[in-house]
Design an enzyme around this catalytic site. Structure first.
Site, PDB file in Angstrom:
ATOM      1  N   SER A 224     148.825 -24.232  29.475  1.00 45.36           N
ATOM      2  CA  SER A 224     149.266 -25.234  28.495  1.00 45.36           C
ATOM      3  C   SER A 224     150.566 -25.950  28.813  1.00 45.36           C
ATOM      4  O   SER A 224     150.908 -26.920  28.146  1.00 45.36           O
ATOM      5  CB  SER A 224     149.378 -24.601  27.118  1.00 45.36           C
ATOM      6  OG  SER A 224     148.115 -24.531  26.540  1.00 45.36           O
TER       7      SER A 224
ATOM      8  N   SER B   7     147.794 -27.119  25.683  1.00 43.17           N
ATOM      9  CA  SER B   7     148.119 -27.340  24.293  1.00 43.17           C
ATOM     10  C   SER B   7     149.503 -27.961  24.073  1.00 43.17           C
ATOM     11  O   SER B   7     149.783 -28.456  22.987  1.00 43.17           O
ATOM     12  CB  SER B   7     148.053 -26.012  23.543  1.00 43.17           C
ATOM     13  OG  SER B   7     149.016 -25.112  24.050  1.00 43.17           O
TER      14      SER B   7
ATOM     15  N   LYS C 276     158.269 -27.575  21.517  1.00 44.81           N
ATOM     16  CA  LYS C 276     156.914 -27.375  20.985  1.00 44.81           C
ATOM     17  C   LYS C 276     157.001 -26.628  19.663  1.00 44.81           C
ATOM     18  O   LYS C 276     157.805 -25.689  19.528  1.00 44.81           O
ATOM     19  CB  LYS C 276     156.107 -26.570  22.022  1.00 44.81           C
ATOM     20  CG  LYS C 276     154.628 -26.412  21.713  1.00 44.81           C
ATOM     21  CD  LYS C 276     153.943 -25.668  22.868  1.00 44.81           C
ATOM     22  CE  LYS C 276     152.463 -25.463  22.631  1.00 44.81           C
ATOM     23  NZ  LYS C 276     151.806 -24.769  23.757  1.00 44.81           N
TER      24      LYS C 276
HETATM   25  N1  GLN Z   1     143.609 -24.482  27.449  1.00 45.34           N
HETATM   26  C1  GLN Z   1     143.813 -23.081  27.380  1.00 45.34           C
HETATM   27  C2  GLN Z   1     143.231 -22.525  26.112  1.00 45.34           C
HETATM   28  O1  GLN Z   1     142.704 -23.277  25.371  1.00 45.34           O
HETATM   29  C3  GLN Z   1     145.259 -22.749  27.539  1.00 45.34           C
HETATM   30  C4  GLN Z   1     146.008 -22.636  26.268  1.00 45.34           C
HETATM   31  C5  GLN Z   1     147.456 -22.264  26.473  1.00 45.34           C
HETATM   32  O2  GLN Z   1     147.934 -22.097  27.586  1.00 45.34           O
HETATM   33  N2  GLN Z   1     148.148 -22.091  25.375  1.00 45.34           N
HETATM   34  O3  GLN Z   1     143.285 -21.373  25.854  1.00 45.34           O
END
Ligand code: GLN
Length: 470
Positions: A173, A149, A74
Site C-alpha cells: 500500500s 491503499s 494517512k
Molecule cells: N492491496 C493490498 C490489500 O488490499 C495491500 C493493502 C495494504 O498494503 N494495506 O490488501
C-alpha cells in the site's frame, strides 16, 4: 521546489520560509481538493506552527532535521486530538487520544502535519475506491485511481500539496500507489518502524513508511521514524541484522518465471529498459528462480484476512466510534458492524474467520504460515547469490476508476508486493519510466528488494540510480 532537501536548503538560506511553504500547501489543497478528494481533514493550526519554525530558521543554529516541512498523514495513523477514521464509517467521528510513535518522532524532528489523507477503508484495497468517504482521483489523470491503499498520501504528493507523505504498507500500500503516482515509496524491514498508534490491519505485515519525490527524502523520513520503541515489542534494534557491505556495483536477480501472464506488455518493456540501464552502469543482472514467491498472493490472502478478522474485532459499537441501537448487546454488535463496515472489510472478516475456524485452520491458515516460513528460507538462499531482487512494482499502470470490479482482479495487482511483507524484507520503489494510455502518459515503478535489515543498501543504490537521474 519539490523535495525536502530543496526546501531545507532554501529555509536555511532564508530565501523561502516554512510559513510560505505551509501557506502554499494550504492554497494547493484549497484549490484542488474538492475535485481530487485527497484530504479528509486539513489542519489550519499548521500555519501557527510554521510561523514558529520560520522564527527558528531566522535565529539559526542547530535545527531539527524536518523543521517546517509540510507532511501529509494517512488517516489510519493516530494524531492526538485529530480525527482518525481509517476511512471507515465506523470511525467517522473518532478522535485519537494519543500520538502514534511515528507521529511523535516526526513532530519532534520539526515536521508540520497539514492534513489527513484518504485511503481504502482500514487499508484494505489497491485503489482508494474502498473509502467510506469517496474515491480519490489520481492527480496525473483524474479518470484514474491513485492506487491504494495509501492513495490519498500518494496523491497529496503528486498534486503538489506536500513534498512528502506517510503511508502504511501491509501488502504493497505504499509501493503500488507510489508507482501509480510517479513517486518514491519505501517499505522498511518489518520491525524497523513502530506500529504503535497505527490502526492494525495485519499485525505481522504492517509497516509505516515514506512517499516522496526522491530517495534521499525517503531515507531522511525513515531515519526519523524508525528505531526501537518500548510501546511495540516487535521493533528491532539497528544491529538486529548483519550490516550489508556497500559495493560499487551489485548483482540484481530477476525472478523470470514470475514475469509472465497478467503483466502489462508496456510495463514489461519499461522493466527491460531498466535492466539494460543497470547493465550499462556496470551492474550484473541475472535470472533467478523463486518458485514459492508465486504462492505469495495465495498465502497473503489467507494470512492477512485472518489477522484482519482478529484486529477488527475491537470495533464492536461499544469501545469505538459508530454504535447502532439494539435490543441487546449482541444486536448492538451486529448492527454496528453491519452498518459501520464497508463491503471489502466485511469480505475479509468473513474470509479471516473462516480460515481460522477449527475445521479449516490446518487446511488454510496453517498451510499459509508454512508457505510463509518456506518463502523466508527460499529468499535467504537466493540472497546468497544476489544482492538485490528486481521486479516491476505493479503489473499495470494506474487503472481507471471503476475499472476493476472483480475483487480477485484487484488482488492480483499485489503480486509483486505481498511476498515482501510476508517475508519481512525491505523494498524500495521509484519510477522506471512511463507508458502511454489514451491521452495520458503514466508512470510505472520498479521495485528493489533487499535482505532483512538491508534498508540502507536500498537507499544507497536508490540514490545512485534514481536521484542522480533527476
Ligand atoms: N492491496 C493490498 C490489500 O488490499 C495491500 C493493502 C495494504 O498494503 N494495506 O490488501
Amino acid at each position: 521546489m519539490k523535495t525536502i532537501f530543496e526546501l531545507r536548503t532554501a529555509f536555511i538560506a532564508g530565501t523561502y520560509t516554512p510559513t510560505e511553504a505551509i501557506t502554499a500547501s494550504l492554497a494547493v489543497i484549497k484549490e484542488k481538493n474538492d475535485h481530487l478528494n485527497v484530504f479528509l481533514d486539513v489542519y489550519d493550526y499548521s500555519i501557527e506552527v510554521a510561523n514558529v519554525a520560520t522564527e527558528m530558521y531566522k535565529k539559526g543554529g542547530e535545527l531539527p532535521r524536518l523543521l517546517g516541512m509540510p507532511i501529509a498523514i494517512k488517516n489510519n495513523i493516530l494524531i492526538k486530538g485529530k480525527r482518525a477514521t481509517g476511512a471507515s464509517k465506523i470511525l467517522e467521528h473518532y478522535t485519537a487520544t494519543y500520538d502514534a510513535t511515528v507521529i511523535k518522532r516526526l513532530r519532534d524532528a520539526g515536521a508540520i502535519f497539514v492534513g489527513a489523507t484518504n485511503m481504502d477503508e482500514f487499508a484494505m484495497g489497491g485503489s482508494t475506491e474502498n473509502s467510506a468517504f469517496g474515491v480519490t482521483k489520481n492527480p496525473l489523470d483524474t479518470a484514474r485511481v491513485p492506487g491504494g491503499s495509501s492513495g490519498g498520501s500518494a496523491a497529496a504528493v503528486a498534486m503538489g500539496a506536500v513534498p512528502a507523505a506517510i503511508g502504511t504498507d501491509t501488502g504493497g500500500s505504499i509501493r503500488q500507489p507510489a508507482s501509480y503516482c510517479g513517486l518514491v515509496g519505501f517499505k522498511p524491514t518489518y520491525g524497523a518502524v513502530s506500529r504503535y498508534g497505527l490502526m492494525a490491519m495485519g499485525s505481522s505485515l504492517d509497516q509505516a513508511g515514506p512517499m516522496t519525490h526522491s530517495v534521499a527524502d525517503a531515507q531522511l523520513l525513515h531515519e526519523v521514524m524508525s528505531g526501537l520503541d518500548t510501546y511495540d515489542a516487535t521493533t528491532i534494534a539497528p544491529d538486529t541484522y548483519p550490516t550489508l557491505e556497500e559495493k560499487p556495483t551489485y548483482t540484481f536477480g530477476v525472478p523470470r518465471p514470475f514475469l509472465k501472464e497478467g503483466i502489462d506488455a508496456d510495463v514489461l518493456a519499461a522493466f527491460e529498459s531498466h535492466i539494460e540501464h543497470l547493465k550499462s552502469l556496470g551492474h550484473t543482472v541475472v535470472d533467478i528462480d523463486l518458485p514459492l514467491f508465486e504462492k505469495g498472493l495465495a498465502a497473503y490472502y489467507i494470512v492477512m484476512p485472518a489477522e484482519v478478522s482478529s484486529n477488527l474485532a475491537r470495533y464492536d459499537g461499544i469501545r469505538y466510534g459508530f454504535s447502532a441501537e439494539g435490543k441487546n448487546l449482541l444486536e448492538v454488535y451486529q448492527k454496528s458492524r453491519a452498518g459501520g463496515f464497508g463491503a471489502e472489510v466485511k469480505r475479509r472478516i468473513l474470509l479471516g474467520t473462516h480460515v481460522l475456524s477449527s475445521g479449516y485452520y490446518d487446511a488454510y491458515y496453517g498451510k499459509a504460515e508454512l508457505v510463509r516460513r518456506k518463502m523466508r528460507q527460499e529468499l535467504a538462499d537466493v540472497f546468497k547469490t544476489v544482492d538485490i531482487i528486481l521486479t516491476p512494482t505493479a503489473p499495470t499502470p494506474a487503472f481507471k476508476i471503476g475499472e476493476q470490479k472483480d475483487p480477485l482482479a484487484m488482488y492480483s495487482q499485489d503480486i509483486f508486493t505481498v511476498p515482501v511483507n510476508l517475508t519481512g524484507v525491505p523494498a524500495l520503489t521509484f519510477p522506471m519510466g512511463t507508458v502511454n494510455r489514451e491521452e495520458s502518459t503514466l508512470p510505472v515503478g520498479v521495485q528493489y528488494i533487499a535482505p532483512l535489515g538491508g534498508d540502507a543498501r536500498l537507499f544507497t543504490i536508490g540514490k545512485k540510480i534514481y536521484d542522480e537521474s533527476l
